[in-house]
Design a protein around this motif. Sequence first.
Motif, PDB file in Angstrom:
ATOM      1  N   THR A 113       3.030   3.340   1.076  1.00 32.02           N
ATOM      2  CA  THR A 113       3.030   1.968   1.573  1.00 32.02           C
ATOM      3  C   THR A 113       1.608   1.461   1.805  1.00 32.02           C
ATOM      4  O   THR A 113       0.766   2.181   2.339  1.00 32.02           O
ATOM      5  CB  THR A 113       3.837   1.867   2.883  1.00 32.02           C
ATOM      6  OG1 THR A 113       5.163   2.339   2.645  1.00 32.02           O
ATOM      7  CG2 THR A 113       3.911   0.420   3.364  1.00 32.02           C
ATOM      8  N   SER A 139       3.438  -5.805   4.266  1.00 30.12           N
ATOM      9  CA  SER A 139       3.544  -4.448   3.720  1.00 30.12           C
ATOM     10  C   SER A 139       3.928  -4.495   2.248  1.00 30.12           C
ATOM     11  O   SER A 139       4.495  -5.483   1.774  1.00 30.12           O
ATOM     12  CB  SER A 139       4.613  -3.661   4.484  1.00 30.12           C
ATOM     13  OG  SER A 139       4.330  -3.596   5.861  1.00 30.12           O
ATOM     14  N   ALA A 182       5.764  -1.663  -0.344  1.00 27.23           N
ATOM     15  CA  ALA A 182       6.336  -0.338  -0.604  1.00 27.23           C
ATOM     16  C   ALA A 182       6.293  -0.070  -2.102  1.00 27.23           C
ATOM     17  O   ALA A 182       6.789  -0.879  -2.886  1.00 27.23           O
ATOM     18  CB  ALA A 182       7.763  -0.274  -0.092  1.00 27.23           C
TER      19      ALA A 182
END
Length: 115
Positions: A77, A21, A23
Amino acid sequence: QVYLKDSGGDLVQAGGSLRVSCAASGVNFKIAPMDWYRQTPGNQRELVATITSGGGTNYADSVKGRFTISRNNARNTLYLQMNNLKPEDTAVYYCHTHYYGRDFWGQGTQVTVSS
């Protein structure tokens, strides 16, 4: 100030799956084109996957059919779902955006695939 934070890297066995991921903050995320790159020691960063603000995607041939890039604009995200991982996928994975003429990078997250 644009800030990208990569996470989710891990050690996995060949054939396994992992999701990394990114952010984002300081950016109007929903209009930003986003990419995932990867890099191994001694080599240049390699473009893995891209996603436009409209959700269009493109992949390197080496990951096509195994990796999926996606974005959650409500959460700012970016994701990379990696399936059927191979030892040659071992690398540091970086998210990236080219935003208003400048390049911004995450700090990277290590993905290691054991055979």
